[in-house]
Write a protein that holds these residues in place. Sequence first.
Motif, mmCIF file in Angstrom:
data_model
loop_
_atom_site.group_PDB
_atom_site.id
_atom_site.type_symbol
_atom_site.label_atom_id
_atom_site.label_comp_id
_atom_site.label_asym_id
_atom_site.label_seq_id
_atom_site.Cartn_x
_atom_site.Cartn_y
_atom_site.Cartn_z
ATOM 1 N N LEU A 63 48.657 41.206 22.531
ATOM 2 C CA LEU A 63 47.264 40.839 22.233
ATOM 3 C C LEU A 63 47.147 40.288 20.809
ATOM 4 O O LEU A 63 46.424 39.311 20.571
ATOM 5 C CB LEU A 63 46.343 42.053 22.404
ATOM 6 N N ASP A 64 47.855 40.904 19.874
ATOM 7 C CA ASP A 64 47.856 40.414 18.486
ATOM 8 C C ASP A 64 48.435 39.004 18.413
ATOM 9 O O ASP A 64 47.908 38.135 17.711
ATOM 10 C CB ASP A 64 48.662 41.354 17.589
ATOM 11 N N VAL A 65 49.529 38.783 19.148
ATOM 12 C CA VAL A 65 50.154 37.457 19.176
ATOM 13 C C VAL A 65 49.207 36.444 19.801
ATOM 14 O O VAL A 65 49.050 35.322 19.293
ATOM 15 C CB VAL A 65 51.494 37.503 19.959
ATOM 16 N N ALA A 66 48.564 36.834 20.897
ATOM 17 C CA ALA A 66 47.628 35.931 21.573
ATOM 18 C C ALA A 66 46.457 35.566 20.670
ATOM 19 O O ALA A 66 46.036 34.405 20.619
ATOM 20 C CB ALA A 66 47.117 36.581 22.859
ATOM 21 N N ILE A 124 42.917 44.107 32.511
ATOM 22 C CA ILE A 124 43.497 43.103 33.408
ATOM 23 C C ILE A 124 42.481 42.006 33.708
ATOM 24 O O ILE A 124 42.819 40.812 33.714
ATOM 25 C CB ILE A 124 43.987 43.768 34.720
ATOM 26 N N SER A 125 41.230 42.393 33.924
ATOM 27 C CA SER A 125 40.170 41.408 34.184
ATOM 28 C C SER A 125 39.988 40.477 32.988
ATOM 29 O O SER A 125 39.756 39.271 33.151
ATOM 30 C CB SER A 125 38.846 42.121 34.490
ATOM 31 N N SER A 126 40.101 41.026 31.781
ATOM 32 C CA SER A 126 39.970 40.222 30.565
ATOM 33 C C SER A 126 41.093 39.199 30.461
ATOM 34 O O SER A 126 40.873 38.058 30.061
ATOM 35 C CB SER A 126 39.966 41.121 29.326
ATOM 36 N N VAL A 127 42.302 39.615 30.833
ATOM 37 C CA VAL A 127 43.445 38.692 30.800
ATOM 38 C C VAL A 127 43.245 37.565 31.820
ATOM 39 O O VAL A 127 43.539 36.395 31.540
ATOM 40 C CB VAL A 127 44.767 39.444 31.066
ATOM 41 N N SER A 128 42.727 37.903 32.996
ATOM 42 C CA SER A 128 42.428 36.879 34.006
ATOM 43 C C SER A 128 41.382 35.893 33.477
ATOM 44 O O SER A 128 41.486 34.683 33.703
ATOM 45 C CB SER A 128 41.914 37.538 35.292
ATOM 46 N N TYR A 129 40.389 36.423 32.758
ATOM 47 C CA TYR A 129 39.349 35.589 32.157
ATOM 48 C C TYR A 129 39.948 34.651 31.104
ATOM 49 O O TYR A 129 39.599 33.463 31.038
ATOM 50 C CB TYR A 129 38.287 36.492 31.529
ATOM 51 N N ILE A 130 40.865 35.174 30.295
ATOM 52 C CA ILE A 130 41.547 34.364 29.278
ATOM 53 C C ILE A 130 42.245 33.179 29.927
ATOM 54 O O ILE A 130 42.106 32.027 29.490
ATOM 55 C CB ILE A 130 42.573 35.224 28.508
ATOM 56 N N ARG A 131 42.974 33.432 30.992
ATOM 57 C CA ARG A 131 43.714 32.371 31.666
ATOM 58 C C ARG A 131 42.773 31.368 32.321
ATOM 59 O O ARG A 131 43.057 30.161 32.360
ATOM 60 C CB ARG A 131 44.668 32.964 32.704
ATOM 61 N N ILE A 167 52.401 37.443 30.353
ATOM 62 C CA ILE A 167 53.225 38.611 29.989
ATOM 63 C C ILE A 167 52.350 39.858 29.900
ATOM 64 O O ILE A 167 52.715 40.932 30.397
ATOM 65 C CB ILE A 167 53.962 38.354 28.663
ATOM 66 N N MET A 168 51.182 39.719 29.268
ATOM 67 C CA MET A 168 50.228 40.840 29.183
ATOM 68 C C MET A 168 49.875 41.364 30.566
ATOM 69 O O MET A 168 49.839 42.572 30.806
ATOM 70 C CB MET A 168 48.932 40.363 28.513
ATOM 71 N N ASP A 169 49.604 40.433 31.472
ATOM 72 C CA ASP A 169 49.196 40.801 32.827
ATOM 73 C C ASP A 169 50.283 41.616 33.526
ATOM 74 O O ASP A 169 49.995 42.653 34.133
ATOM 75 C CB ASP A 169 48.886 39.529 33.624
ATOM 76 N N PHE A 170 51.522 41.180 33.413
ATOM 77 C CA PHE A 170 52.627 41.903 34.043
ATOM 78 C C PHE A 170 52.791 43.301 33.455
ATOM 79 O O PHE A 170 53.032 44.268 34.188
ATOM 80 C CB PHE A 170 53.931 41.116 33.903
ATOM 81 N N ILE A 171 52.659 43.414 32.144
ATOM 82 C CA ILE A 171 52.828 44.740 31.509
ATOM 83 C C ILE A 171 51.696 45.675 31.923
ATOM 84 O O ILE A 171 51.920 46.847 32.240
ATOM 85 C CB ILE A 171 52.893 44.620 29.974
ATOM 86 N N LEU A 172 50.471 45.167 31.938
ATOM 87 C CA LEU A 172 49.322 45.988 32.351
ATOM 88 C C LEU A 172 49.473 46.461 33.789
ATOM 89 O O LEU A 172 49.172 47.613 34.116
ATOM 90 C CB LEU A 172 48.026 45.196 32.187
ATOM 91 N N ARG A 173 49.944 45.582 34.666
ATOM 92 C CA ARG A 173 50.138 45.973 36.064
ATOM 93 C C ARG A 173 51.277 46.973 36.208
ATOM 94 O O ARG A 173 51.258 47.828 37.100
ATOM 95 C CB ARG A 173 50.366 44.730 36.933
ATOM 96 N N LYS A 174 52.247 46.873 35.318
ATOM 97 C CA LYS A 174 53.335 47.868 35.316
ATOM 98 C C LYS A 174 52.793 49.233 34.892
ATOM 99 O O LYS A 174 53.214 50.261 35.427
ATOM 100 C CB LYS A 174 54.460 47.404 34.391
ATOM 101 N N ILE A 175 51.874 49.240 33.930
ATOM 102 C CA ILE A 175 51.214 50.491 33.530
ATOM 103 C C ILE A 175 50.488 51.086 34.728
ATOM 104 O O ILE A 175 50.540 52.294 34.979
ATOM 105 C CB ILE A 175 50.226 50.251 32.371
ATOM 106 N N CYS A 176 49.829 50.232 35.491
ATOM 107 C CA CYS A 176 49.071 50.710 36.655
ATOM 108 C C CYS A 176 49.968 51.181 37.792
ATOM 109 O O CYS A 176 49.512 51.909 38.683
ATOM 110 C CB CYS A 176 48.138 49.603 37.149
ATOM 111 N N ASP A 177 51.224 50.760 37.779
ATOM 112 C CA ASP A 177 52.173 51.246 38.792
ATOM 113 C C ASP A 177 52.495 52.726 38.589
ATOM 114 O O ASP A 177 52.954 53.399 39.513
ATOM 115 C CB ASP A 177 53.478 50.440 38.736
#
Length: 202
Positions: A63-66, A124-131, A167-177
Motif C-alpha cells: 500500500l505504501d508503494v502504491a 479487497i473491495s478498495s483494491v478492486s476500486y483502485i484497479r 499483488i495486494m489483491d492476492f495477498i489479501l485473499r491469501k489472508i482470507c484463506d
Amino acid sequence: MIRFSISVFVFAILLSICSSTNKVVDVDAICKQTKDPSFCSNLLNSKPGGVGQDLVSLVQYTLDVALSNTTNTVHLIEVLIAQNGSDVEAQFHYNVCYRRFVSVIGGIVNARESLKLRDYYNAISSVSYIRLMIDYCLKASGPGEPPYHGNPMVPKYADVVDQVAIIMDFILRKICDDKSHYNLCFFTTSTKWVIDPSKYYR
C-alpha cells in the motif's frame, strides 16, 4: 528411559511449532499467480527488513508503494496538463486521468484504514476500486468516451500501480484463506471512506 523419550517427543513438538510460526512468507507462491512474477518478487523482496512472516505487514508495504507511485503519477499528469494548455484533446485525457488517480489515492487510504480494522472485505473491495479507476483512465468509463491518447509515460506509471494492486489483491485473499480470518472477509459497513477527493481537484 521412558521419561527421556517423552522429553524428546515434547521437545520435537515444540520445535515443530516454533519452526512453523517462524516460517517466512512464500513469495514465489504469491508471485507465480500475478501478471509479472519477476516484478512481484522484486517488489516483495525489497521490503525493508525482509519479507517476514506476516502477510498483513506485507500488504501494508505494498500500500505504501502504491501510494508513492500514485502520487508520482498525479504529479506527472499535473505537469502534462500545464504543458498542453492549448491542446483540447490532450487536456481532456489528462484531466480524466487526473480525477481517476485522485480516486486511486482515496482507494489506497481506504484500504489502509480497512486493514487497520482487520476489515479484509473492504480492503479487497478498495483494491478492486483502485484497479477500476486505473482502467477508467486508460480505457474510458462509458459510451462515447474515447480511450486514453496522450503521453506514453502515463500508461507506464499506471501499469506499475496496477501491478502493485494485483499483488495486494492476492495477498489479501491469501489472508482470507486462513480460517481464523474467515469471518473478517465478508461484507461489513464498519469502514467509511476517509478521504475527500475533491480537495485534490483543480
